[in-house]
Design an enzyme around this catalytic site. Structure first.
Site, PDB file in Angstrom:
ATOM      1  CG  HIS A 117       7.065  -6.925  11.295  1.00 19.99           C
ATOM      2  ND1 HIS A 117       8.135  -6.410  10.609  1.00 19.99           N
ATOM      3  CD2 HIS A 117       6.516  -7.864  10.489  1.00 19.99           C
ATOM      4  CE1 HIS A 117       8.250  -7.029   9.451  1.00 19.99           C
ATOM      5  NE2 HIS A 117       7.277  -7.908   9.345  1.00 19.99           N
TER       6      HIS A 117
ATOM      7  CE  LYS B  90       0.672  23.257  11.108  1.00 23.04           C
ATOM      8  NZ  LYS B  90       0.184  22.058  10.420  1.00 23.04           N
TER       9      LYS B  90
ATOM     10  CB  THR C 206      -4.338  -8.095   4.262  1.00 19.29           C
ATOM     11  OG1 THR C 206      -3.334  -7.105   4.006  1.00 19.29           O
ATOM     12  CG2 THR C 206      -5.578  -7.727   3.470  1.00 19.29           C
TER      13      THR C 206
ATOM     14  CG  ASP D  44      -4.106  -4.682  -0.319  1.00 16.29           C
ATOM     15  OD1 ASP D  44      -4.704  -5.512   0.391  1.00 16.29           O
ATOM     16  OD2 ASP D  44      -2.982  -4.894  -0.810  1.00 16.29           O
TER      17      ASP D  44
ATOM     18  NE  ARG E  46      16.385  13.438  16.234  1.00 17.26           N
ATOM     19  CZ  ARG E  46      17.147  14.476  16.006  1.00 17.26           C
ATOM     20  NH1 ARG E  46      17.220  14.980  14.784  1.00 17.26           N
ATOM     21  NH2 ARG E  46      17.850  15.024  16.981  1.00 17.26           N
TER      22      ARG E  46
ATOM     23  NE  ARG F  54       4.924  -5.564  -1.978  1.00 14.27           N
ATOM     24  CZ  ARG F  54       4.335  -6.494  -1.217  1.00 14.27           C
ATOM     25  NH1 ARG F  54       4.726  -6.657   0.029  1.00 14.27           N
ATOM     26  NH2 ARG F  54       3.379  -7.259  -1.693  1.00 14.27           N
TER      27      ARG F  54
ATOM     28  N   GLY G 297      -4.542 -12.548   2.250  1.00 15.65           N
ATOM     29  CA  GLY G 297      -4.642 -11.421   1.332  1.00 15.65           C
ATOM     30  C   GLY G 297      -4.659 -11.841  -0.118  1.00 15.65           C
ATOM     31  CG  ASP G 298      -2.635  -9.361  -2.935  1.00 11.91           C
ATOM     32  OD1 ASP G 298      -1.942  -9.892  -2.034  1.00 11.91           O
ATOM     33  OD2 ASP G 298      -2.263  -8.361  -3.568  1.00 11.91           O
ATOM     34  N   GLY G 299      -2.310 -12.591  -2.327  1.00  9.05           N
ATOM     35  CA  GLY G 299      -1.504 -13.742  -2.685  1.00  9.05           C
ATOM     36  C   GLY G 299      -2.183 -15.044  -2.301  1.00  9.05           C
TER      37      GLY G 299
ATOM     38  N   GLY H 138       0.869 -12.607   5.300  1.00  5.02           N
ATOM     39  CA  GLY H 138       1.139 -11.825   6.503  1.00  5.02           C
ATOM     40  C   GLY H 138       0.030 -11.967   7.524  1.00  5.02           C
TER      41      GLY H 138
ATOM     42  N   GLY I 249      -3.588  13.687  12.662  1.00  9.95           N
ATOM     43  CA  GLY I 249      -3.310  15.103  12.396  1.00  9.95           C
ATOM     44  C   GLY I 249      -2.015  15.355  11.663  1.00  9.95           C
ATOM     45  CB  ALA I 250       0.013  13.297   9.323  1.00 11.06           C
TER      46      ALA I 250
ATOM     47  NE  ARG J 104       5.180 -13.581   2.673  1.00  9.69           N
ATOM     48  CZ  ARG J 104       4.057 -12.879   2.648  1.00  9.69           C
ATOM     49  NH1 ARG J 104       3.085 -13.236   1.837  1.00  9.69           N
ATOM     50  NH2 ARG J 104       3.893 -11.822   3.424  1.00  9.69           N
TER      51      ARG J 104
ATOM     52  CG  ASP K  44      -1.061  -3.934   3.299  1.00 10.03           C
ATOM     53  OD1 ASP K  44      -0.578  -3.289   4.254  1.00 10.03           O
ATOM     54  OD2 ASP K  44      -0.407  -4.725   2.604  1.00 10.03           O
TER      55      ASP K  44
END
Length: 327
Positions: free
Chosen positions: A257, A217, A129, A133, A251, A175, A105-107, A14, A189-190, A75, A131
């Protein structure tokens, strides 16, 4: 110093904002050290198809601010086979390439590790990446830009959520990793965050909705990593919540992307530049089968085996912070 005279560079997997800054740094870092550089189009697939070309300093002019990757990405199923990897190696030898820099990334690193072992070929990886990660590095290229994209989008969504007193489920990428969702949730602020690393079931979320949202809220935001454990992603979760909590105006927004694109942040540009030059210098130092990482904003060298074998953990203090700040 090694006998390396020519290196190749590719991007795989990616795309992530800042990959072009890393390519630029690899090319110019190599030229600074009197090395020749070959670019590879479309990752490992380009190696197999011998789609290599010479790069100069001018090849990477005016790209540091661009998202995506000028080398393209793809890929490659064929590279997963011994026959495909042998063909890739034969093409590198044919082009007199002595070492390879891979950005991904890892792949990407899993393929690089196997390739390096099979042919005793020097390969160094740069983590790219969104992510974030990969084990052994605090930071991966593209993460900061993607995080700011998420925050900007959630800020805009909260405006309309507040106008209509709505509960929004916003799905972000991740993922197998919740780093983007967790930091994005704190920064925007989620009220809640659902990540793959935490085995949250629907009952837990249902209890939270009944008890946690009784406060007055004007809006509520739940950030959902696409690999969350309840299943079905933001759409399925929102459908169930809407059925069981008809008092909420629910909602869904899937950011998708847009998180990959855009001009890289200053932090991504600088870090990618540091990593790109470090990758070249590592090869000249006889290093191979390693990932260039950053820990406490300092460059580190992490063996591919270590980066791939271990799983990077979420910061438990940040998880707790979500609960504290959502009251």
């Amino acid at each position: 110093m090694t006998g390396i005279k020519k290196i190749a560079v590719l991007t795989s997997g990616g795309d992530a904002p800042g990959m072009n800054a890393a390519i630029r740094a690899v090319v110019r870092g190599a030229i600074y050290n009197d090395l020749q550089v070959m670019g590879v189009y479309r990752g490992y697939d380009g190696l197999i198809k011998n789609d290599l070309f010479e790069m100069t300093s001018k090849s990477v002019s005016n790209i540091i601010q661009q998202g995506g990757t000028i080398l393209k990405s793809a890929r490659s199923k064929e590279f997963r086979t011994p026959e495909g990897r042998k063909l890739a190696h034969d093409n590198l030898v044919q082009n007199e390439v002595d070492a390879l820099v891979v950005i991904g990334g890892d792949g990407t690193f899993a393929g690089a590790r196997i390739f390096g072992l099979e042919f005793n070929f020097p390969v160094v990886g740069i983590p790219g990446t969104i992510d974030n990660d990969l084990y052994g590095t605090d930071y991966t290229i593209g993460y900061d830009t993607a995080l700011n994209t998420v925050i900007d989008a959630v800020d805009k969504i909260r405006d309309t959520a507040s106008a209509h007193s709505r509960l929004f489920f916003i799905e972000v990428m991740g993922r197998d990793a919740g780093f983007l969702a967790l930091r994005g949730g704190i920064a925007s602020g989620a009220e809640a965050v659902l990540v793959p690393e935490i085995d949250t079931d629907y009952q837990h979320l249902d209890t939270f909705l009944r008890n946690g949202f009784k406060k007055e809220k004007s809006s509520s935001i739940v950030l959902v990593a696409e690999g969350e454990k309840i299943g079905g992603g933001a759409i399925k979760i929102a459908e169930k919540v809407a059925q069981e909590h008809p008092n909420y105006d629910v909602r869904v927004t899937i950011l998708g992307h847009i998180q990959r694109g855009g001009s890289p942040s200053a932090y991504d540009r600088v870090s990618a530049s540091q990593m790109g030059v470090a990758a070249v210098e590592a090869l000249l130092d006889d290093q191979k089968s390693i990932m260039i990482g950053m820990v406490n904003r300092e460059i580190v060298f992490v063996p591919f085996n270590k980066a791939l074998k271990n799983k990077k953990s979420l910061n438990p203090d940040l998880l707790r912070l979500i609960d504290v700040l959502s009251i």
